[in-house]
Design a protein around this motif. Sequence first.
Motif, PDB file in Angstrom:
ATOM      1  N   ILE A 150       0.841  -1.186   0.000  1.00 55.73           N
ATOM      2  CA  ILE A 150       0.000   0.000   0.000  1.00 55.73           C
ATOM      3  C   ILE A 150       0.879   1.239   0.000  1.00 55.73           C
ATOM      4  CG2 ILE A 150      -0.149   0.203   2.530  1.00 55.73           C
ATOM      5  CD1 ILE A 150      -3.197   0.761   2.111  1.00 55.73           C
ATOM      6  N   LEU A 151       0.387   2.331  -0.605  1.00 49.70           N
ATOM      7  CA  LEU A 151       1.102   3.601  -0.577  1.00 49.70           C
ATOM      8  C   LEU A 151       0.602   4.439   0.589  1.00 49.70           C
ATOM      9  CD1 LEU A 151       1.435   2.609  -3.614  1.00 49.70           C
ATOM     10  CD2 LEU A 151       1.674   5.028  -4.198  1.00 49.70           C
ATOM     11  N   ILE A 152       1.470   5.324   1.062  1.00 51.37           N
ATOM     12  CA  ILE A 152       1.137   6.199   2.186  1.00 51.37           C
ATOM     13  C   ILE A 152       0.923   7.612   1.679  1.00 51.37           C
ATOM     14  CG2 ILE A 152       1.830   7.048   4.443  1.00 51.37           C
ATOM     15  CD1 ILE A 152       1.421   3.966   4.222  1.00 51.37           C
ATOM     16  N   LEU A 153      -0.300   8.115   1.857  1.00 50.80           N
ATOM     17  CA  LEU A 153      -0.647   9.500   1.563  1.00 50.80           C
ATOM     18  C   LEU A 153      -0.613  10.252   2.889  1.00 50.80           C
ATOM     19  CD1 LEU A 153      -1.822  11.918   0.024  1.00 50.80           C
ATOM     20  CD2 LEU A 153      -4.046  10.813   0.111  1.00 50.80           C
ATOM     21  N   ALA A 154       0.381  11.124   3.059  1.00 51.92           N
ATOM     22  CA  ALA A 154       0.587  11.826   4.321  1.00 51.92           C
ATOM     23  C   ALA A 154      -0.019  13.221   4.239  1.00 51.92           C
ATOM     24  CB  ALA A 154       2.081  11.914   4.639  1.00 51.92           C
ATOM     25  N   ARG A 155      -0.918  13.504   5.173  1.00 53.77           N
ATOM     26  CA  ARG A 155      -1.673  14.760   5.159  1.00 53.77           C
ATOM     27  C   ARG A 155      -1.330  15.614   6.381  1.00 53.77           C
ATOM     28  NH1 ARG A 155      -8.321  15.253   5.352  1.00 53.77           N
ATOM     29  NH2 ARG A 155      -8.443  17.113   6.682  1.00 53.77           N
ATOM     30  N   THR A 156      -1.219  16.906   6.163  1.00 56.38           N
ATOM     31  CA  THR A 156      -1.108  17.842   7.278  1.00 56.38           C
ATOM     32  C   THR A 156      -2.176  18.922   7.172  1.00 56.38           C
ATOM     33  OG1 THR A 156       0.286  19.431   8.450  1.00 56.38           O
ATOM     34  CG2 THR A 156       0.654  19.219   6.074  1.00 56.38           C
ATOM     35  N   ASP A 157      -2.773  19.235   8.316  1.00 54.42           N
ATOM     36  CA  ASP A 157      -3.736  20.326   8.428  1.00 54.42           C
ATOM     37  C   ASP A 157      -3.135  21.521   9.161  1.00 54.42           C
ATOM     38  OD1 ASP A 157      -6.893  19.411   7.812  1.00 54.42           O
ATOM     39  OD2 ASP A 157      -5.500  17.772   8.121  1.00 54.42           O
ATOM     40  N   ALA A 158      -1.801  21.576   9.246  1.00 51.50           N
ATOM     41  CA  ALA A 158      -1.138  22.617  10.028  1.00 51.50           C
ATOM     42  C   ALA A 158      -1.343  24.020   9.465  1.00 51.50           C
ATOM     43  CB  ALA A 158       0.358  22.318  10.136  1.00 51.50           C
ATOM     44  N   ARG A 159      -1.691  24.135   8.179  1.00 45.80           N
ATOM     45  CA  ARG A 159      -1.908  25.455   7.601  1.00 45.80           C
ATOM     46  C   ARG A 159      -2.948  26.234   8.385  1.00 45.80           C
ATOM     47  NH1 ARG A 159      -2.978  29.715   6.916  1.00 45.80           N
ATOM     48  NH2 ARG A 159      -3.320  31.010   5.059  1.00 45.80           N
ATOM     49  N   HIS A 160      -3.945  25.573   8.923  1.00 46.86           N
ATOM     50  CA  HIS A 160      -5.077  26.243   9.559  1.00 46.86           C
ATOM     51  C   HIS A 160      -4.672  27.006  10.821  1.00 46.86           C
ATOM     52  CE1 HIS A 160      -9.234  26.953  10.699  1.00 46.86           C
ATOM     53  NE2 HIS A 160      -9.014  26.418  11.885  1.00 46.86           N
ATOM     54  N   THR A 161      -3.874  26.379  11.682  1.00 43.34           N
ATOM     55  CA  THR A 161      -3.538  27.002  12.964  1.00 43.34           C
ATOM     56  C   THR A 161      -2.089  27.447  13.079  1.00 43.34           C
ATOM     57  OG1 THR A 161      -3.173  24.768  13.850  1.00 43.34           O
ATOM     58  CG2 THR A 161      -5.317  25.786  14.280  1.00 43.34           C
ATOM     59  N   LEU A 162      -1.191  26.835  12.321  1.00 47.28           N
ATOM     60  CA  LEU A 162       0.241  27.119  12.479  1.00 47.28           C
ATOM     61  C   LEU A 162       0.864  27.791  11.266  1.00 47.28           C
ATOM     62  CD1 LEU A 162       1.266  23.756  14.198  1.00 47.28           C
ATOM     63  CD2 LEU A 162       0.673  25.931  15.286  1.00 47.28           C
ATOM     64  N   GLY A 163       0.122  27.930  10.171  1.00 38.37           N
ATOM     65  CA  GLY A 163       0.618  28.639   9.003  1.00 38.37           C
ATOM     66  C   GLY A 163       1.206  27.741   7.936  1.00 38.37           C
ATOM     67  N   LEU A 164       1.369  28.327   6.760  1.00 40.43           N
ATOM     68  CA  LEU A 164       1.823  27.553   5.604  1.00 40.43           C
ATOM     69  C   LEU A 164       3.232  27.020   5.781  1.00 40.43           C
ATOM     70  CD1 LEU A 164       1.134  26.609   2.714  1.00 40.43           C
ATOM     71  CD2 LEU A 164       2.201  28.717   1.886  1.00 40.43           C
ATOM     72  N   SER A 165       4.124  27.814   6.358  1.00 38.53           N
ATOM     73  CA  SER A 165       5.509  27.380   6.518  1.00 38.53           C
ATOM     74  C   SER A 165       5.606  26.105   7.345  1.00 38.53           C
ATOM     75  CB  SER A 165       6.330  28.501   7.158  1.00 38.53           C
ATOM     76  OG  SER A 165       7.663  28.078   7.355  1.00 38.53           O
ATOM     77  N   GLU A 166       4.874  26.057   8.458  1.00 36.20           N
ATOM     78  CA  GLU A 166       4.883  24.857   9.292  1.00 36.20           C
ATOM     79  C   GLU A 166       4.277  23.675   8.537  1.00 36.20           C
ATOM     80  OE1 GLU A 166       5.157  22.116  12.503  1.00 36.20           O
ATOM     81  OE2 GLU A 166       6.251  23.948  11.959  1.00 36.20           O
ATOM     82  N   ALA A 167       3.222  23.911   7.766  1.00 37.46           N
ATOM     83  CA  ALA A 167       2.609  22.832   6.998  1.00 37.46           C
ATOM     84  C   ALA A 167       3.591  22.257   5.984  1.00 37.46           C
ATOM     85  CB  ALA A 167       1.355  23.337   6.301  1.00 37.46           C
ATOM     86  N   ILE A 168       4.305  23.134   5.288  1.00 34.05           N
ATOM     87  CA  ILE A 168       5.290  22.662   4.305  1.00 34.05           C
ATOM     88  C   ILE A 168       6.428  21.912   5.003  1.00 34.05           C
ATOM     89  CG2 ILE A 168       7.038  23.444   2.659  1.00 34.05           C
ATOM     90  CD1 ILE A 168       5.056  25.587   1.747  1.00 34.05           C
ATOM     91  N   ASP A 169       6.881  22.420   6.140  1.00 30.19           N
ATOM     92  CA  ASP A 169       7.954  21.737   6.874  1.00 30.19           C
ATOM     93  C   ASP A 169       7.511  20.346   7.314  1.00 30.19           C
ATOM     94  OD1 ASP A 169       9.642  23.878   6.560  1.00 30.19           O
ATOM     95  OD2 ASP A 169       9.382  24.657   8.597  1.00 30.19           O
ATOM     96  N   ARG A 170       6.283  20.241   7.790  1.00 26.11           N
ATOM     97  CA  ARG A 170       5.785  18.922   8.199  1.00 26.11           C
ATOM     98  C   ARG A 170       5.704  17.972   7.005  1.00 26.11           C
ATOM     99  NH1 ARG A 170       1.548  18.762  13.143  1.00 26.11           N
ATOM    100  NH2 ARG A 170       2.517  20.350  14.452  1.00 26.11           N
ATOM    101  N   ALA A 171       5.181  18.459   5.907  1.00 32.11           N
ATOM    102  CA  ALA A 171       5.068  17.607   4.720  1.00 32.11           C
ATOM    103  C   ALA A 171       6.439  17.175   4.229  1.00 32.11           C
ATOM    104  CB  ALA A 171       4.306  18.342   3.628  1.00 32.11           C
ATOM    105  N   ALA A 172       7.424  18.076   4.295  1.00 34.57           N
ATOM    106  CA  ALA A 172       8.794  17.706   3.909  1.00 34.57           C
ATOM    107  C   ALA A 172       9.324  16.610   4.828  1.00 34.57           C
ATOM    108  CB  ALA A 172       9.698  18.933   3.957  1.00 34.57           C
ATOM    109  N   GLY A 173       9.003  16.712   6.118  1.00 28.79           N
ATOM    110  CA  GLY A 173       9.394  15.657   7.045  1.00 28.79           C
ATOM    111  C   GLY A 173       8.724  14.342   6.727  1.00 28.79           C
TER     112      GLY A 173
END
Length: 289
Positions: A150-173
């Motif tokens: 199975i493939l892993i689709l990793a989702r972050t909702d951090a944009r809503h409360t922590l901003g786009l930069s944190e969301a991108i950093d999490r997705a990069a992780g």
Amino acid sequence: MTPANRLRALLAEGRLLTMPCCYDALSAKLIEQAGFDLTFMSGFAASASRIGQPDLGLMSYAEVQDQARNIADAIAIPLIADGDTGYGNAMNVRRTVAGMAKAGAAAVMIEDQLAPKRCGHTPGKDVVGREEAFDRIRAAVDAREEGADILILARTDARHTLGLSEAIDRAAGFAELGADILFVEAPKTEAEMRAICSELPLPNMANIVEGGETPDLPPAKLEDIGYRIAAYPLSLMAAAMQAMVETLDCLRRGTPRDEHLMSFSELRRRIGFDDYYAASERYASSRRD
């Protein structure tokens, strides 16, 4: 090929995959009949369809897995299943990923929201800390590496409360941990969408909710931005509910309802009656049914 390998092959084509989302086996069959390459079991729509409740973490893991199994059994195109937060800690995430693979899903989405999660375009959502978010994806990848096809689709909702930069950093992780597809939920502008696709390495998914926070851009624009999957989670459910409400109104008022209805012959064909009868001709006992 396995469902996961079919999805890998689609992603390798390098084009935008338009992905209407299903909520049950019948809606998935209609998506396949319309010629789309893949579908996603929308948690919002599945919760509404199966238990008549909003997408606020009310469906259990067993109910979601059962829904995914029914859908996967009905279609040949790859299905991406919604694994929500993984239904517990990292060990629960491992079980969720393995279970969705057994159910026939080609990929499973795991997200970083606080439990109980909620629809990404509704108020009140929040995310766990970075390390817990990373643990969830680490556990999902471990389940895949230990044999879950199975493939892993990793989702972050951090944009809503922590901003786009944190969301991108999490997705990069998530990408560094071994995720296969990335999903930064609810960017608010085209510029934010471009930043996501330019800064993140893996295939990215856009989630287009009519009336939601993300710009409803045409597929050609989404492909130009760099997205590889465009999900439409509520289009079919919204259309079906509107048609049902209008038909019910006609029945209540006693007015003609034909314009809202598919013909009986087309209904039978799409559900599979014609295929059943054709196959049953081989067996004398079935012909008596």
